[in-house]
Write an enzyme that holds these catalytic residues in place. Structure first.
Site, PDB file in Angstrom:
ATOM      1  N   ARG A  17     -11.895  -9.682  -2.477  1.00 37.10           N
ATOM      2  CA  ARG A  17     -11.507  -9.229  -1.143  1.00 37.10           C
ATOM      3  C   ARG A  17     -11.120  -7.746  -1.170  1.00 37.10           C
ATOM      4  O   ARG A  17     -10.477  -7.259  -2.090  1.00 37.10           O
ATOM      5  CB  ARG A  17     -10.328 -10.059  -0.641  1.00 37.10           C
ATOM      6  CG  ARG A  17      -9.751  -9.623   0.713  1.00 37.10           C
ATOM      7  CD  ARG A  17      -8.533  -8.740   0.539  1.00 37.10           C
ATOM      8  NE  ARG A  17      -7.883  -8.396   1.820  1.00 37.10           N
ATOM      9  CZ  ARG A  17      -6.927  -7.492   1.953  1.00 37.10           C
ATOM     10  NH1 ARG A  17      -6.495  -6.837   0.897  1.00 37.10           N
ATOM     11  NH2 ARG A  17      -6.402  -7.232   3.140  1.00 37.10           N
TER      12      ARG A  17
ATOM     13  N   THR B 273      -0.818   0.851   6.362  1.00 45.09           N
ATOM     14  CA  THR B 273      -0.411  -0.234   5.475  1.00 45.09           C
ATOM     15  C   THR B 273      -0.202  -1.473   6.326  1.00 45.09           C
ATOM     16  O   THR B 273       0.426  -1.407   7.384  1.00 45.09           O
ATOM     17  CB  THR B 273       0.880   0.111   4.711  1.00 45.09           C
ATOM     18  OG1 THR B 273       1.313  -1.037   3.964  1.00 45.09           O
ATOM     19  CG2 THR B 273       2.001   0.542   5.631  1.00 45.09           C
ATOM     20  N   GLY B 274      -0.743  -2.602   5.889  1.00 44.83           N
ATOM     21  CA  GLY B 274      -0.563  -3.808   6.686  1.00 44.83           C
ATOM     22  C   GLY B 274      -1.616  -4.844   6.399  1.00 44.83           C
ATOM     23  O   GLY B 274      -2.260  -4.840   5.347  1.00 44.83           O
TER      24      GLY B 274
ATOM     25  N   GLY C 102      -9.430  -4.726   1.431  1.00 50.52           N
ATOM     26  CA  GLY C 102      -8.738  -4.501   2.700  1.00 50.52           C
ATOM     27  C   GLY C 102      -9.118  -3.192   3.351  1.00 50.52           C
ATOM     28  O   GLY C 102     -10.190  -2.625   3.104  1.00 50.52           O
ATOM     29  N   ASP C 103      -8.216  -2.671   4.164  1.00 45.14           N
ATOM     30  CA  ASP C 103      -8.522  -1.490   4.957  1.00 45.14           C
ATOM     31  C   ASP C 103      -8.316  -0.176   4.214  1.00 45.14           C
ATOM     32  O   ASP C 103      -8.888   0.843   4.594  1.00 45.14           O
ATOM     33  CB  ASP C 103      -7.664  -1.474   6.217  1.00 45.14           C
ATOM     34  CG  ASP C 103      -6.173  -1.343   5.904  1.00 45.14           C
ATOM     35  OD1 ASP C 103      -5.671  -2.186   5.124  1.00 45.14           O
ATOM     36  OD2 ASP C 103      -5.521  -0.423   6.400  1.00 45.14           O
TER      37      ASP C 103
ATOM     38  N   THR D  32       0.823  -1.203   0.000  1.00 44.91           N
ATOM     39  CA  THR D  32       0.000   0.000   0.000  1.00 44.91           C
ATOM     40  C   THR D  32       0.858   1.255   0.000  1.00 44.91           C
ATOM     41  O   THR D  32       1.916   1.283   0.610  1.00 44.91           O
ATOM     42  CB  THR D  32      -0.875   0.010   1.269  1.00 44.91           C
ATOM     43  OG1 THR D  32      -1.594  -1.224   1.345  1.00 44.91           O
ATOM     44  CG2 THR D  32      -1.842   1.167   1.257  1.00 44.91           C
TER      45      THR D  32
ATOM     46  N   GLY E  44      -4.795  -5.883   6.338  1.00 42.53           N
ATOM     47  CA  GLY E  44      -5.992  -5.049   6.364  1.00 42.53           C
ATOM     48  C   GLY E  44      -7.095  -5.519   7.270  1.00 42.53           C
ATOM     49  O   GLY E  44      -7.783  -4.700   7.903  1.00 42.53           O
TER      50      GLY E  44
END
Length: 330
Positions: free
Chosen positions: A225, A248-249, A227-228, A197, A251
């Protein structure tokens, strides 16, 4: 000949009058960016590769800081910085987006204006060259906060957002990562274990903050899918009363923690510093089983990084003249 009284009156008026030659008050601004977190270790990266990433971060930092140095808005600055990283195949966003299991690319992005808390987000688009620009168009030219898939792309066409063919995203390195995942029956996180990200947070000279985040998701992801990154309050948040955050990670964990909003809430209601709040939320995410990192900027100009991975592509600068570009934890 002027009387003494007249001379004194003139001196008083001169003292009270605005100094036409006086300089404008200095503009205070801050910018921080990230290009993802993960297993970036110094011993595993060649000097040439490290130089490429540092140059890529420099380019994004220059794009955003150029906006702020001219008195531009935080919103314009984060848009500019993220767009540069979306155009660079080193990062998992835009041009460098990873492949899904089916060999497609699904891009997510979000942007938020701390001045009004207006926000825009898009998810699951496959033909948009710069997702951050579409997210901003959703914020500014639609009544909605988030659009997804075909609908988001239909809206993009009405806004004149640049569209590209699938081939634009088909970089050899991302194809290799997908093939490796399938050949070795690896999990989503086991191929080139990095959360690619990209994001930016900024404070402008008017005292407003903004945040933007963009991603290509996870290599080999299935079932559309998301993510965050495009979720306001999880991977992206900005509020002039507290801070701006881009994450970032992993999510799923950042969503469960409401990470970006949680950092802002701790600053606003508990009076914590940006670093303390960011560290606390990353610790909470680690305890849930997730990893990754965040960048934070406050209305006071503080810029913080926090991550629980071996490295995070990151950089920051400000009107005070400080500049940092870093990759590894040390």
């Amino acid at each position: 000949m002027k009387t003494t009284a007249a001379v004194l009156a003139g001196l008083v008026l001169l003292a009270l009058a605005p100094d036409a030659a006086a300089k404008e008050p200095p503009m205070h601004w801050t910018l921080a960016i990230h290009g993802g977190a993960g297993t970036m270790r110094r011993e595993a990266m060649t000097p040439a590769r490290e130089a490429e990433y540092r140059a890529a971060l420099d380019a994004a930092l220059n794009a955003g800081s150029a906006v702020l140095a001219k008195g531009g808005s935080a919103l314009d600055a984060v848009s500019a910085a993220v767009a540069v990283m979306e155009d660079d195949p080193h990062f998992n966003a835009g041009r460098g987006a990873v492949f899904t299991w089916d060999g497609t690319n699904q891009l997510d992005a979000a942007i938020m204006d701390g001045r009004t808390r207006a926000a825009g987000a898009i998810a699951g688009v496959s033909h948009v060259k710069n997702p951050v620009r579409l997210a901003r168009a959703v914020m500014e030219h639609s009544p909605h906060v988030m659009l997804a898939g075909a609908g988001a792309e239909a809206f993009a066409r009405t806004q004149g957002i640049q569209m590209v063919d699938h081939a634009y995203f088909a970089t050899p390195e991302r194809r290799r990562q997908l093939e490796e995942l399938k050949a070795k029956n690896l999990g989503f996180l086991d191929v080139d274990h990095k959360y690619g990200t990209v994001g930016a947070v900024a404070l402008d000279s008017q005292g407003h903050v903004a945040a933007a985040t963009s991603t290509g998701g996870m290599t080999g992801k299935r079932w559309d899918r998301i993510g965050d990154s495009p979720i306001i309050g999880a991977g992206t948040y900005a509020d002039d009363r507290a801070c701006a955050v881009s994450a970032t990670g992993a999510g799923e964990y950042f969503i469960r923690a409401g990470a970006a909003h949680e950092i802002c809430a701790r600053i606003r209601f508990k009076g914590e510093s940006a670093q303390t709040a960011a560290d606390a939320v990353i610790k909470d995410i680690a305890e849930l089983g997730g990893d990754g990192g965040v960048i934070v900027v406050t209305p006071g100009g503080d810029a913080a990084f926090s991550f629980n991975t071996p490295g995070m592509y990151r950089a920051r600068t400000s009107s005070a003249g400080g500049r940092e570009v870093a990759i590894f934890r040390d």
